[in-house]
Design a protein around this motif. Structure first.
Motif, PDB file in Angstrom:
ATOM      1  N   ASP A   1     -29.099 -17.027  14.498  1.00  0.00           N
ATOM      2  CA  ASP A   1     -29.077 -17.668  15.814  1.00  0.00           C
ATOM      3  C   ASP A   1     -30.405 -17.466  16.534  1.00  0.00           C
ATOM      4  O   ASP A   1     -30.947 -18.394  17.162  1.00  0.00           O
ATOM      5  N   ILE A   2     -30.936 -16.253  16.446  1.00  0.00           N
ATOM      6  CA  ILE A   2     -32.236 -15.973  17.072  1.00  0.00           C
ATOM      7  C   ILE A   2     -33.325 -16.834  16.435  1.00  0.00           C
ATOM      8  O   ILE A   2     -34.202 -17.381  17.125  1.00  0.00           O
ATOM      9  N   LYS A   3     -33.267 -16.977  15.126  1.00  0.00           N
ATOM     10  CA  LYS A   3     -34.258 -17.798  14.426  1.00  0.00           C
ATOM     11  C   LYS A   3     -34.194 -19.248  14.890  1.00  0.00           C
ATOM     12  O   LYS A   3     -35.220 -19.924  15.038  1.00  0.00           O
ATOM     13  N   ARG A   4     -32.979 -19.730  15.178  1.00  0.00           N
ATOM     14  CA  ARG A   4     -32.798 -21.104  15.630  1.00  0.00           C
ATOM     15  C   ARG A   4     -33.215 -21.288  17.087  1.00  0.00           C
ATOM     16  O   ARG A   4     -33.780 -22.306  17.464  1.00  0.00           O
ATOM     17  N   SER A   5     -32.899 -20.296  17.917  1.00  0.00           N
ATOM     18  CA  SER A   5     -33.053 -20.465  19.369  1.00  0.00           C
ATOM     19  C   SER A   5     -34.319 -19.826  19.938  1.00  0.00           C
ATOM     20  O   SER A   5     -34.683 -20.100  21.075  1.00  0.00           O
ATOM     21  N   GLY A   6     -34.959 -18.948  19.167  1.00  0.00           N
ATOM     22  CA  GLY A   6     -36.225 -18.390  19.606  1.00  0.00           C
ATOM     23  C   GLY A   6     -36.172 -16.987  20.161  1.00  0.00           C
ATOM     24  O   GLY A   6     -37.142 -16.236  20.051  1.00  0.00           O
ATOM     25  N   ALA A   7     -35.062 -16.583  20.775  1.00  0.00           N
ATOM     26  CA  ALA A   7     -34.949 -15.246  21.365  1.00  0.00           C
ATOM     27  C   ALA A   7     -33.476 -14.938  21.597  1.00  0.00           C
ATOM     28  O   ALA A   7     -32.657 -15.845  21.775  1.00  0.00           O
ATOM     29  N   ILE A   8     -33.148 -13.654  21.636  1.00  0.00           N
ATOM     30  CA  ILE A   8     -31.753 -13.266  21.745  1.00  0.00           C
ATOM     31  C   ILE A   8     -31.108 -13.773  23.025  1.00  0.00           C
ATOM     32  O   ILE A   8     -29.911 -14.113  23.047  1.00  0.00           O
ATOM     33  N   ASP A   9     -31.853 -13.858  24.106  1.00  0.00           N
ATOM     34  CA  ASP A   9     -31.259 -14.305  25.363  1.00  0.00           C
ATOM     35  C   ASP A   9     -30.997 -15.806  25.387  1.00  0.00           C
ATOM     36  O   ASP A   9     -30.420 -16.328  26.342  1.00  0.00           O
ATOM     37  N   ASN A  10     -31.410 -16.509  24.333  1.00  0.00           N
ATOM     38  CA  ASN A  10     -31.081 -17.923  24.202  1.00  0.00           C
ATOM     39  C   ASN A  10     -29.911 -18.167  23.250  1.00  0.00           C
ATOM     40  O   ASN A  10     -29.538 -19.315  23.014  1.00  0.00           O
ATOM     41  N   THR A  11     -29.345 -17.079  22.684  1.00  0.00           N
ATOM     42  CA  THR A  11     -28.329 -17.233  21.642  1.00  0.00           C
ATOM     43  C   THR A  11     -26.921 -17.293  22.224  1.00  0.00           C
ATOM     44  O   THR A  11     -26.674 -16.914  23.372  1.00  0.00           O
ATOM     45  N   ARG A  12     -25.977 -17.736  21.377  1.00  0.00           N
ATOM     46  CA  ARG A  12     -24.562 -17.803  21.741  1.00  0.00           C
ATOM     47  C   ARG A  12     -23.730 -16.838  20.898  1.00  0.00           C
ATOM     48  O   ARG A  12     -22.511 -16.780  21.039  1.00  0.00           O
ATOM     49  N   THR A  13     -24.370 -16.076  19.994  1.00  0.00           N
ATOM     50  CA  THR A  13     -23.662 -15.154  19.109  1.00  0.00           C
ATOM     51  C   THR A  13     -23.590 -13.763  19.713  1.00  0.00           C
ATOM     52  O   THR A  13     -24.582 -13.255  20.246  1.00  0.00           O
ATOM     53  N   ILE A  14     -22.418 -13.161  19.606  1.00  0.00           N
ATOM     54  CA  ILE A  14     -22.167 -11.820  20.133  1.00  0.00           C
ATOM     55  C   ILE A  14     -21.826 -10.917  18.954  1.00  0.00           C
ATOM     56  O   ILE A  14     -20.804 -11.101  18.292  1.00  0.00           O
ATOM     57  N   TYR A  15     -22.698  -9.971  18.675  1.00  0.00           N
ATOM     58  CA  TYR A  15     -22.572  -9.086  17.523  1.00  0.00           C
ATOM     59  C   TYR A  15     -21.795  -7.842  17.922  1.00  0.00           C
ATOM     60  O   TYR A  15     -22.162  -7.144  18.875  1.00  0.00           O
ATOM     61  N   CYS A  16     -20.715  -7.544  17.196  1.00  0.00           N
ATOM     62  CA  CYS A  16     -19.893  -6.359  17.457  1.00  0.00           C
ATOM     63  C   CYS A  16     -20.062  -5.381  16.302  1.00  0.00           C
ATOM     64  O   CYS A  16     -19.623  -5.652  15.177  1.00  0.00           O
ATOM     65  N   GLY A  17     -20.702  -4.256  16.565  1.00  0.00           N
ATOM     66  CA  GLY A  17     -20.954  -3.254  15.538  1.00  0.00           C
ATOM     67  C   GLY A  17     -20.117  -2.006  15.754  1.00  0.00           C
ATOM     68  O   GLY A  17     -19.503  -1.818  16.808  1.00  0.00           O
ATOM     69  N   SER A  18     -20.112  -1.141  14.742  1.00  0.00           N
ATOM     70  CA  SER A  18     -19.268   0.050  14.808  1.00  0.00           C
ATOM     71  C   SER A  18     -19.840   1.156  13.936  1.00  0.00           C
ATOM     72  O   SER A  18     -20.395   0.891  12.867  1.00  0.00           O
ATOM     73  N   PHE A  19     -19.664   2.397  14.387  1.00  0.00           N
ATOM     74  CA  PHE A  19     -19.978   3.560  13.565  1.00  0.00           C
ATOM     75  C   PHE A  19     -18.740   4.083  12.838  1.00  0.00           C
ATOM     76  O   PHE A  19     -18.828   5.081  12.124  1.00  0.00           O
ATOM     77  N   SER A  20     -17.604   3.427  13.011  1.00  0.00           N
ATOM     78  CA  SER A  20     -16.352   3.941  12.461  1.00  0.00           C
ATOM     79  C   SER A  20     -16.338   3.955  10.945  1.00  0.00           C
ATOM     80  O   SER A  20     -15.736   4.837  10.333  1.00  0.00           O
ATOM     81  N   LYS A  21     -16.953   2.975  10.301  1.00  0.00           N
ATOM     82  CA  LYS A  21     -16.910   2.886   8.846  1.00  0.00           C
ATOM     83  C   LYS A  21     -18.063   3.621   8.182  1.00  0.00           C
ATOM     84  O   LYS A  21     -18.066   3.796   6.963  1.00  0.00           O
ATOM     85  N   THR A  22     -19.044   4.070   8.963  1.00  0.00           N
ATOM     86  CA  THR A  22     -20.211   4.734   8.389  1.00  0.00           C
ATOM     87  C   THR A  22     -20.290   6.210   8.743  1.00  0.00           C
ATOM     88  O   THR A  22     -20.579   7.042   7.878  1.00  0.00           O
ATOM     89  N   LEU A  23     -20.023   6.566  10.008  1.00  0.00           N
ATOM     90  CA  LEU A  23     -20.138   7.959  10.424  1.00  0.00           C
ATOM     91  C   LEU A  23     -18.781   8.608  10.684  1.00  0.00           C
ATOM     92  O   LEU A  23     -18.409   9.550   9.997  1.00  0.00           O
ATOM     93  N   ALA A  24     -18.024   8.110  11.664  1.00  0.00           N
ATOM     94  CA  ALA A  24     -16.720   8.715  11.961  1.00  0.00           C
ATOM     95  C   ALA A  24     -15.937   7.812  12.895  1.00  0.00           C
ATOM     96  O   ALA A  24     -16.434   7.467  13.979  1.00  0.00           O
ATOM     97  N   PRO A  25     -14.710   7.428  12.521  1.00  0.00           N
ATOM     98  CA  PRO A  25     -13.910   6.577  13.404  1.00  0.00           C
ATOM     99  C   PRO A  25     -13.303   7.309  14.586  1.00  0.00           C
ATOM    100  O   PRO A  25     -13.035   6.702  15.616  1.00  0.00           O
ATOM    101  N   GLY A  26     -13.082   8.613  14.453  1.00  0.00           N
ATOM    102  CA  GLY A  26     -12.382   9.346  15.505  1.00  0.00           C
ATOM    103  C   GLY A  26     -13.155   9.467  16.804  1.00  0.00           C
ATOM    104  O   GLY A  26     -12.547   9.699  17.857  1.00  0.00           O
ATOM    105  N   LEU A  27     -14.464   9.337  16.761  1.00  0.00           N
ATOM    106  CA  LEU A  27     -15.265   9.424  17.989  1.00  0.00           C
ATOM    107  C   LEU A  27     -15.251   8.128  18.781  1.00  0.00           C
ATOM    108  O   LEU A  27     -15.670   8.107  19.934  1.00  0.00           O
ATOM    109  N   ARG A  28     -14.770   7.036  18.153  1.00  0.00           N
ATOM    110  CA  ARG A  28     -14.600   5.745  18.810  1.00  0.00           C
ATOM    111  C   ARG A  28     -15.889   5.264  19.495  1.00  0.00           C
ATOM    112  O   ARG A  28     -15.933   5.061  20.711  1.00  0.00           O
TER     113      ARG A  28
END
Length: 420
Positions: free
Chosen positions: A244-271
């Motif tokens: 989306d950034i490549k298409r629109s030029g910058a993150i503030d022009n995008t419509r995509t919302i990325y949801c990331g998590s440390f639950s699957k890599t470090l620890a889910p219990g810390l939320r």
């Protein structure tokens, strides 16, 4: 009514008896259902059950010692006051700065102002449902899709339509269908990498198609990237937000919302999870965070920051090696023990394999029989479909079973399927 009857009624209500609670609940409460997966997790406490049900990390792989040192450090130095104090809703700044670097490595150029820390990515999905969905609006989702996303969105009383990024449905068709159901299309939700429940990954062409469809409909795209770090085979595919950034030029022009998590890599219990998006979206989410829980636990954010800064890559490499071996063991066992007519996905990463059984099978009935006869658990597939279809599918998770358990469990499950 007599004085005594009034007294008895008042006393009963005061004691919590006799009150008709459901008529007080909002209409959205009717769409809140128990998670089949959360109920199945109780089986993990039964030592004789081989469980492929919970899509959870193996606790033996948690960096417990590193977290112990990080927590002691946060509570003993100059940071101890801040660790136990209220904090800003956006999240712990050093952690957000670390995430800026991490996102940059994925082709997502951003600043700390584009990031908000959440209590796991599940909270992000709830906030995004609240932000975008009015009653009767339509969310475009996979068929099947992540059960937790459906649960998060259901509270806001949407309709669902099937997101088919490689199909030939037009934006106009989606729009007209949503209008016929009394609302508008508001967003497309996609787990692009090693999706829960199928384990499948969207190719770049499908991701591009989602962005084109979203542009034509003028809707948001929610990218659930909970498993993005867990690739075992094949080439990396750019995240939707990077494209989306490549298409629109910058993150503030995008419509995509990325949801990331440390639950699957470090620890889910810390939320601890995060959202990365254009500043106008993040600003609204911050207001929701303020109203909901003020901020995610500062101590947990500090611990995550320390452990991630000191050893994220090494931790990811460790869990990838373990999970890849387990995935391979399950694929091999399925090939040897499943009868003809059964098919399954072959994921390049993540934690799941999706099994499709002959049409006469019902996953829920098979589960009951499997537990009774062979003490093997899995998740029936119907729960992952917004319309309740998919009865002849099941989800298997390989993350928490040893290779020996996988071999024995799939052999047992094959016996149940053959007898079904």
């Amino acid at each position: 009514m007599s004085t005594q009857m009034q007294a008895d009624t008042t006393g009963a209500l005061a004691a919590g008896h006799g009150l008709d609670w459901p008529h007080l609940f909002a209409t959205r409460a009717e769409r809140m259902k128990a998670s089949e997966i959360r109920e199945l997790l109780k089986l993990l406490d039964q030592p004789d059950v081989i469980s492929f049900a919970g899509g959870i990390p193996d606790p033996a792989l948690f960096p417990a010692e590193a977290f112990g040192a990080a927590l002691r450090s946060a509570l003993t130095g100059d940071t101890k006051g801040a660790a136990l104090q209220y904090s800003v809703s956006e999240g712990y700044k050093p952690l957000r700065d670390w995430l800026v670097t991490r996102m940059g490595s994925l082709g997502i150029a951003c600043t700390a102002d584009n990031i908000m820390i959440t209590s796991g990515s599940q909270q992000a999905l709830d906030y995004l449902g609240k932000l975008f969905l009015s009653k009767g609006d339509t969310a475009l989702v996979g068929w099947p899709t992540y059960l937790g996303a459906l649960q998060a969105f259901n509270a806001y009383e949407p309709n669902y339509d099937r997101l088919t990024p490689l199909g030939n449905r037009s934006a106009g068709d989606y729009r007209e269908t949503a209008q016929a159901m009394g609302g508008k299309v508001k967003f497309a939700y996609a787990s692009a990498d090693f999706a829960n429940p199928t384990g499948e990954t969207l190719p770049e062409s499908a991701r591009t198609r989602i962005l084109e469809l979203a542009e034509a409909l003028d809707i948001a795209v929610i990218e659930d990237a909970a498993y993005q770090s867990l690739r075992y085979d094949g080439d990396e595919v750019p995240p939707l937000l990077a494209l989306d950034i490549k298409r629109s030029g910058a993150i503030d022009n995008t419509r995509t919302i990325y949801c990331g998590s440390f639950s699957k890599t470090l620890a889910p219990g810390l939320r601890v999870g995060w959202v990365c998006a254009a500043k106008p979206v993040v600003s609204k989410l911050v207001l929701m965070k303020q109203a909901a829980d003020l901020h995610s636990a500062t101590l947990n954010q500090m611990a995550i920051h320390t452990v991630a800064s000191e050893g994220f890559s090494a931790q990811v490499a460790k869990i990838k090696a373990t999970y890849q071996a387990r995935r391979d063991a399950m694929l091999d066992a399925l090939a040897r023990h499943m009868p003809e007519g059964v098919s399954w996905t072959r994921p390049d990463g993540g934690m799941f394999i999706w099994v499709t059984l002959p049409e006469q099978f019902d996953g829920a009935a098979l589960l009951a029989e499997s537990i009774r006869r062979e003490r093997v658990a899995f998740v029936p597939g119907r729960a992952f479909f917004a319309d309740g279809s998919g009865a002849n599918t099941i989800r298997l998770s390989f993350s928490c079973a040893s290779e020996a358990m996988i071999e024995e469990g799939i052999k047992r499950l094959g016996r149940v399927v053959r007898g079904g």
